[in-house]
Design a protein around this motif. Structure first.
Motif, PDB file in Angstrom:
ATOM      1  N   ARG A   4       0.831  -1.205   0.000  1.00  0.00           N
ATOM      2  CA  ARG A   4       0.000   0.000   0.000  1.00  0.00           C
ATOM      3  C   ARG A   4       0.865   1.255   0.000  1.00  0.00           C
ATOM      4  N   THR A   5       1.936   1.239   0.759  1.00  0.00           N
ATOM      5  CA  THR A   5       2.794   2.417   0.827  1.00  0.00           C
ATOM      6  C   THR A   5       3.544   2.625  -0.480  1.00  0.00           C
ATOM      7  N   SER A   6       4.003   1.548  -1.084  1.00  0.00           N
ATOM      8  CA  SER A   6       4.877   1.700  -2.245  1.00  0.00           C
ATOM      9  C   SER A   6       4.142   1.995  -3.535  1.00  0.00           C
ATOM     10  N   THR A   7       2.883   1.582  -3.643  1.00  0.00           N
ATOM     11  CA  THR A   7       2.194   1.724  -4.927  1.00  0.00           C
ATOM     12  C   THR A   7       0.875   2.466  -4.836  1.00  0.00           C
ATOM     13  N   ALA A   8       0.546   3.037  -3.696  1.00  0.00           N
ATOM     14  CA  ALA A   8      -0.766   3.673  -3.559  1.00  0.00           C
ATOM     15  C   ALA A   8      -0.973   4.774  -4.576  1.00  0.00           C
ATOM     16  N   TYR A   9       0.077   5.522  -4.899  1.00  0.00           N
ATOM     17  CA  TYR A   9      -0.095   6.651  -5.814  1.00  0.00           C
ATOM     18  C   TYR A   9      -0.474   6.191  -7.212  1.00  0.00           C
ATOM     19  N   VAL A  10      -0.157   4.947  -7.558  1.00  0.00           N
ATOM     20  CA  VAL A  10      -0.491   4.448  -8.883  1.00  0.00           C
ATOM     21  C   VAL A  10      -1.993   4.443  -9.092  1.00  0.00           C
ATOM     22  N   GLU A  11      -2.754   4.190  -8.016  1.00  0.00           N
ATOM     23  CA  GLU A  11      -4.206   4.120  -8.122  1.00  0.00           C
ATOM     24  C   GLU A  11      -4.893   5.369  -7.599  1.00  0.00           C
ATOM     25  N   ASP A  12      -4.128   6.341  -7.128  1.00  0.00           N
ATOM     26  CA  ASP A  12      -4.691   7.600  -6.652  1.00  0.00           C
ATOM     27  C   ASP A  12      -5.068   8.446  -7.863  1.00  0.00           C
ATOM     28  N   VAL A  13      -6.243   9.087  -7.824  1.00  0.00           N
ATOM     29  CA  VAL A  13      -6.656   9.892  -8.975  1.00  0.00           C
ATOM     30  C   VAL A  13      -5.948  11.236  -9.033  1.00  0.00           C
ATOM     31  N   SER A  14      -5.194  11.589  -8.010  1.00  0.00           N
ATOM     32  CA  SER A  14      -4.492  12.869  -8.039  1.00  0.00           C
ATOM     33  C   SER A  14      -3.397  12.837  -9.090  1.00  0.00           C
ATOM     34  N   PRO A  15      -3.011  14.006  -9.602  1.00  0.00           N
ATOM     35  CA  PRO A  15      -1.973  14.025 -10.644  1.00  0.00           C
ATOM     36  C   PRO A  15      -0.578  13.756 -10.110  1.00  0.00           C
ATOM     37  N   GLY A  16      -0.372  13.800  -8.786  1.00  0.00           N
ATOM     38  CA  GLY A  16       0.946  13.537  -8.247  1.00  0.00           C
ATOM     39  C   GLY A  16       1.226  14.407  -7.040  1.00  0.00           C
ATOM     40  N   SER A  17       2.474  14.418  -6.616  1.00  0.00           N
ATOM     41  CA  SER A  17       2.875  15.213  -5.464  1.00  0.00           C
ATOM     42  C   SER A  17       4.327  15.597  -5.603  1.00  0.00           C
ATOM     43  N   GLY A  18       4.679  16.699  -4.997  1.00  0.00           N
ATOM     44  CA  GLY A  18       6.064  17.136  -4.970  1.00  0.00           C
ATOM     45  C   GLY A  18       6.535  17.877  -6.196  1.00  0.00           C
ATOM     46  N   VAL A  19       5.707  17.970  -7.223  1.00  0.00           N
ATOM     47  CA  VAL A  19       6.145  18.631  -8.455  1.00  0.00           C
ATOM     48  C   VAL A  19       5.904  20.126  -8.376  1.00  0.00           C
ATOM     49  N   LEU A  20       6.683  20.869  -9.136  1.00  0.00           N
ATOM     50  CA  LEU A  20       6.533  22.316  -9.204  1.00  0.00           C
ATOM     51  C   LEU A  20       5.349  22.685 -10.090  1.00  0.00           C
ATOM     52  N   PRO A  21       4.809  23.887  -9.928  1.00  0.00           N
ATOM     53  CA  PRO A  21       3.717  24.324 -10.817  1.00  0.00           C
ATOM     54  C   PRO A  21       4.197  24.374 -12.265  1.00  0.00           C
ATOM     55  N   PRO A  22       3.294  24.185 -13.213  1.00  0.00           N
ATOM     56  CA  PRO A  22       3.699  24.227 -14.631  1.00  0.00           C
ATOM     57  C   PRO A  22       4.141  25.616 -15.036  1.00  0.00           C
ATOM     58  N   SER A 149       1.485  11.378 -18.976  1.00  0.00           N
ATOM     59  CA  SER A 149       2.657  10.820 -19.640  1.00  0.00           C
ATOM     60  C   SER A 149       3.345  11.782 -20.590  1.00  0.00           C
ATOM     61  N   ARG A 150       2.582  12.584 -21.298  1.00  0.00           N
ATOM     62  CA  ARG A 150       3.171  13.415 -22.336  1.00  0.00           C
ATOM     63  C   ARG A 150       3.191  14.888 -21.926  1.00  0.00           C
ATOM     64  N   LEU A 151       3.420  15.090 -20.638  1.00  0.00           N
ATOM     65  CA  LEU A 151       3.436  16.432 -20.073  1.00  0.00           C
ATOM     66  C   LEU A 151       4.691  16.609 -19.227  1.00  0.00           C
ATOM     67  N   PRO A 152       5.182  17.845 -19.092  1.00  0.00           N
ATOM     68  CA  PRO A 152       6.408  18.075 -18.327  1.00  0.00           C
ATOM     69  C   PRO A 152       6.132  18.119 -16.822  1.00  0.00           C
ATOM     70  N   HIS A 153       7.115  17.655 -16.062  1.00  0.00           N
ATOM     71  CA  HIS A 153       7.045  17.725 -14.606  1.00  0.00           C
ATOM     72  C   HIS A 153       8.432  18.068 -14.075  1.00  0.00           C
ATOM     73  N   GLU A 154       8.462  18.924 -13.073  1.00  0.00           N
ATOM     74  CA  GLU A 154       9.730  19.400 -12.530  1.00  0.00           C
ATOM     75  C   GLU A 154       9.741  19.262 -11.008  1.00  0.00           C
ATOM     76  N   PHE A 155      10.953  19.060 -10.488  1.00  0.00           N
ATOM     77  CA  PHE A 155      11.178  19.009  -9.048  1.00  0.00           C
ATOM     78  C   PHE A 155      12.289  19.990  -8.688  1.00  0.00           C
ATOM     79  N   ALA A 156      12.168  20.629  -7.540  1.00  0.00           N
ATOM     80  CA  ALA A 156      13.242  21.461  -6.999  1.00  0.00           C
ATOM     81  C   ALA A 156      14.262  20.549  -6.339  1.00  0.00           C
ATOM     82  N   VAL A 157      15.524  20.610  -6.783  1.00  0.00           N
ATOM     83  CA  VAL A 157      16.529  19.648  -6.305  1.00  0.00           C
ATOM     84  C   VAL A 157      17.839  20.300  -5.893  1.00  0.00           C
TER      85      VAL A 157
END
Length: 953
Positions: A4-22, A149-157
């Motif tokens: 559940r911890t490792s794959t929950a986001y795969v089935e979550d309808v949210s677009p993700g977490s931790g990414v910067l605004p487009p 899949s065909r959209l950009p995503h960025e992280f502050a690193v």
């Protein structure tokens, strides 16, 4: 770590977490960047929970892992297999859940920072495309996850980077909740398939900016305002502009259009960064019920473009993208719909530079929900709306600074619902400078364009005339065919008929052919593979091969036909009148960039040529231009004027003298071959001789003409059905191909009724009919000769109740040897009754092998139309009337049975078809069939051929 911890986001309808605004994408600035493309370590697991996350930690030993290339798809690099479905989800439909049996690719990349990497400032890690989702770690710290899949995503690193080795770890699942939003009629190809880049972000650098560059066609001025999250200055040297961000400035400027793509180099300078810009001034509006740019209506002559390469899938390099754009420009295409997702961002730079109108489509399609009546469709479920809005925002923010983008599209075949309304409202609010499109909104509640797929000619005409009814808002909007002319296999047919409708009615603002390229995957044994060739449980066969280009990017006959149909210059007239009418069909450009020439041709050969003075006509203008006098001493015979419009100088997309348009005007008719019936049939040596012909005395079958053996000459009505003949499954009661098989036209039987050797003719009477049916074709072969030549007159009379059209009508025979082919007639490529616009009358030559068209799934192909005479295998054939010529090293039956080109094994005989008529092609593989006038009805017919020895082998 638990499942559940490792794959929950795969089935979550949210677009993700931790990414910067487009934000806006740009290719370069003076800030430092590091490409992380290249070789990565890779491990594939069969299920989503097969491995823990320890691989992301520093010091993990991945020495025994495989290697893959990024950008790339792991299934095209020897790990697993690709799968193709048109709209069926290849997993149980239970949104948002996906199977535990979920191929999962763990990717590792070790990298060091360049020596000149700045020690201060932030850094951003950018992924331009990952299918279907990604979970990302840097130096053991989890950054977050994303879908789209065909959209950009960025992280502050920046705070995680180290001076020595850095470890980037990415876990990619083939399926995720995001897969429900990406059911886009293409190969399912997991992997990191676009660029991965590390970007240094110095203090004071720009994060996002929005270029507003409008054009006033009345005053001839452009107004520029660049909004930036960090204050700075904008300079445009060619226009003398040096202004603060956020401040508008109006100056005289040249407009940007797809025909005249004027770009101004500019710089956005902030305290920490200088960003190069390319600015195009143009204004898009909905005015007088029409899509207008810079005050003028557009006519889209477009294509739908999936990204594709036969070895690399959707992982395209810049050279391939440039090849696509130059091919489009060379074939008169002026618009692209980015079906069904935003393309690689560099592609839009090329559209800006070379000039193409773009409908930029969001990464959204939920087509598979049709199987359950759209129940649980995400676009009408509020839980999914944040994901839909995220996809809309990432599309618009990334691409908002491209002048080529004139329309935003919400997605494709996703039904209707509140989520689409929310997307449209957000886009209208964020960018009022463009229009919004979506095909599925037939009431046009959320859109600015009435858009349809595959409407037939009659319906399109009704819409053009305003007779379609529907809601008041829809009736007031312009109409486009966002998909039409399904280019699957041989075809599409009917392009010219559509184009005439577009040009006749202002409301019809053109269309986009489906689609640009066949998605065949290079295969060592099959040539190109399609659905089912990789053992998929569910697949849609070669429906993925439906493009105007073959997989290797060679233009198909369909693209050559489209190029001719959408020519920006119309060259018409009566060849006997001494003038030619030139019409400028550009929307914006005059004809000053073109030069014109003429040639006078007799019996297909040029006897004189020269230049033709044509004024620089403005868009929409026409002129009658005087042709020169017929050249003195020109030989007698069938004559034509051919007038060409070519580039007057080199352009970025084609060299000088590239042919943009041509027209051919008939001056005199052809001379019909005449054979006086002077020779008499004579019996001897078990046969019958008549002039150069030798016949079987019992059957009347032709055995030889002079020294040339001939076998199996008989009436032929069968062709290996094209994809358009076979039609789409939902057209089961209309598809001619299956009806032909049901009737038995692929297994006709020939009954000999009589062989009559008369005073001046040999007559053979037969009946040709399918088994188990009470209908047939009474066929009479009448042979006459003048001693040197044979004339065959074929008379066909249908009997019985024929309710389906015939595939073809003509004769077929075999030659023991043939290679070189010469003919006078249409070409250079294949043509059929409704795909003949690109066929020009001339003398031509080829080989038998080069007459074949290599459709990924073999089918009827290669016919040359309007052939007056042909020579091959030692025979000369003249037609009365002109005929279709086809020659192959295999029979039609072998062609019909083949699944791939590699199944076609040349035999010892060349099979020749001389056809009086063919059934049209249409585009019924997804769209309408041939128009009634192109259908080959079973009616009485008579046609003749004159055969003689030619000496041509």
């Amino acid at each position: 770590m638990s499942l559940r911890t490792s794959t929950a986001y795969v089935e979550d309808v949210s677009p993700g977490s931790g990414v910067l605004p487009p934000r806006a994408w740009y290719a370069s600035s003076d800030a430092t960047s590091l490409s992380l493309n290249g070789s990565w370590r890779f491990r594939l697991s069969d299920t989503a929970d097969a491995e823990d996350d320890s691989f992301a930690a520093r010091g993990y030993d991945a020495g025994d892992w495989a290697q893959v290339t990024v950008p790339g798809h792991w299934v095209l690099q020897g790990h697993g297999s690709p799968a193709y479905t048109n709209h069926l989800y290849p997993f149980p439909v239970d949104p948002p859940r996906v199977p535990t049996e979920n191929p999962t690719g763990d990717h590792l990349r070790l990298f060091g920072l360049p020596a000149d990497w700045p020690a201060d400032g932030a850094a951003v890690l950018r992924f331009d495309g990952v299918e279907s989702c990604a979970r990302v770690w840097l130096n053991g710290t989890e950054l977050g996850e994303f879908k789209g899949s065909r959209l950009p995503h960025e992280f502050a690193v920046g705070h995680l980077l180290e001076a020595g080795d850095n470890v980037l770890a990415v876990r990619v699942h083939q399926w995720s909740s995001g897969s429900y939003l990406e059911d886009q009629d293409q190969w399912w190809l997991p992997g990191i398939f676009r660029d991965v880049t590390l970007l240094h972000r110095p203090a004071g650098s720009v994060r996002d900016f929005f270029v507003h560059a409008s054009y006033d066609h009345v005053s001839g001025t452009g107004t520029l305002r660049v909004d930036s999250d960090v204050a700075g200055r904008v300079t445009v040297a060619d226009l003398g502009i040096d202004t603060a961000t956020g401040e508008p400035v109006t100056v005289p400027a040249e407009p940007w259009t797809a025909e005249t793509p004027r770009l101004y180099d500019a710089v956005l300078a902030t305290p920490g960064e200088r960003v190069p810009l390319r600015i195009g001034f143009r204004t898009v509006e909905l005015s007088d019920g029409l899509i207008k740019v810079n005050g003028r209506p557009l006519l889209f002559k477009g294509v739908n473009r999936h990204e594709w390469h036969p070895e690399r899938g959707r992982a395209l390099d810049l050279a391939t993208m440039r090849e696509d754009v130059t091919l489009m420009k060379r074939h008169n295409v002026n618009a692209v719909r980015t079906s069904h997702y935003p393309p690689h961002p560099a592609f839009l730079d090329l559209c800006d530079e070379y000039g193409l109108w773009v409908i930029d489509e969001c990464d959204l399609e939920t087509h598979g929900f049709t199987e359950q009546g759209w129940r649980d469709n995400p676009v009408d479920d509020d839980r999914w709306t944040p994901a839909l809005l995220d996809r809309a925002a990432r599309t618009v923010e990334r691409d908002k600074n491209h002048p080529s983008v004139v329309i935003w599209s919400l997605g494709n075949e996703a039904g209707t619902g509140r989520g689409l309304t929310a997307m449209a409202e957000w886009i209208h609010g964020r960018d009022g400078s463009r229009l919004v499109h979506y095909e599925g909104d037939h009431d046009c509640r959320d859109t600015d364009v009435y858009s349809r797929m595959y409407a037939d000619h009659a319906e399109v005409e009704r819409i053009g005339r305003g007779l379609d009814g529907g809601p008041r808002r829809r009736r007031a909007l312009p109409f486009i065919l966002c998909e039409y002319a399904h280019a699957m296999g041989n075809g599409p047919g009917g392009l010219l008929d559509y184009q005439r409708l577009f040009e006749a009615h202002d409301r019809l603002q053109g269309g986009f052919v489906w689609e640009w390229i066949d998605h065949g995957i290079a295969h060592p044994e099959l040539g190109y593979a399609y659905g089912g060739d990789f053992g998929e449980e569910l697949h849609d066969g070669n429906f993925v091969c439906d493009g105007l280009l073959f997989p290797d990017r060679r233009p198909s006959p369909g693209l050559l036909e489209y190029r001719k149909v959408i020519e920006p210059v119309a060259i018409t007239g009566d060849g006997t009148a001494g003038t030619v009418r030139i019409t400028n069909r550009y929307d914006f450009a005059d004809l000053s960039a073109l030069s014109f020439s003429w040639s006078y041709e007799v019996e297909g050969e040029a006897v004189d040529l020269g230049t033709l003075p044509v004024p620089a006509l403005a868009p929409g203008e026409s002129a009658e231009v005087e042709l020169p006098a017929v050249p003195a001493g020109a030989p007698a015979g069938e004559a034509h004027w051919t007038v060409r419009a070519v580039l007057a100088s080199d352009t970025a997309w084609a060299p000088q003298d590239h042919v943009v348009a041509w027209g051919q005007l008939a001056v005199s008719e052809r001379r019909v071959p005449h054979v006086a019936a002077t020779a008499r049939p004579a019996h001897g040596n078990g046969g019958i001789s008549l002039g150069p012909g030798v016949f079987d005395a019992r059957t009347g079958a032709l055995r030889a003409i002079g020294e040339v053996p001939v076998t199996g000459l008989r009436l032929d009505v069968w062709r290996a059905p094209t994809d358009n003949d076979d039609g789409a499954a939902w057209q089961s009661d209309l598809r001619p191909g299956p009806l032909w098989r049901e009737l038995g036209l692929h297994r006709m039987r020939h009954r000999l009724d009589a062989v009559e050797a008369g005073e001046d003719a040999l007559t053979v009477r037969t009946r040709v009919a399918p088994a188990a049916r009470d209908l047939g074709l009474s066929t009479v072969y009448r042979w006459t000769s003048d001693g040197d030549r044979l004339r065959l007159t074929v008379s066909v009379t249908p009997d019985g109740d024929w309710t389906v059209p015939l595939p073809r009508l003509g004769i077929r025979f075999g030659l023991a040897a043939a290679d070189a082919v010469r003919w006078y007639g249409g070409g250079p490529g294949e043509a059929y009754p409704d795909t003949r616009s690109a066929s020009r009358i001339a003398r031509r030559q080829s080989t038998v092998d080069d007459l074949q068209t290599p459709y990924v799934r073999p089918q009827e192909n290669g016919a040359r139309i309007d052939v007056r005479w042909a020579e091959l295998g030692g025979l000369r054939v003249e037609g009365d009337p002109a005929f279709f010529l086809t020659a192959r090293r295999w029979t039609t039956e072998h062609l019909d049975a083949a699944a791939h080109l590699t199944d076609l094994v040349p035999g010892d005989t060349v099979w020749v078809n001389l056809d009086h008529a063919h059934h049209g092609i249409g585009s019924q593989s997804c769209g309408p069939g041939p128009l009634p006038r192109y259908r080959l009805r079973a009616e009485p017919a008579e046609f003749s051929f004159v055969l003689s020895a030619s000496g041509t082998g």
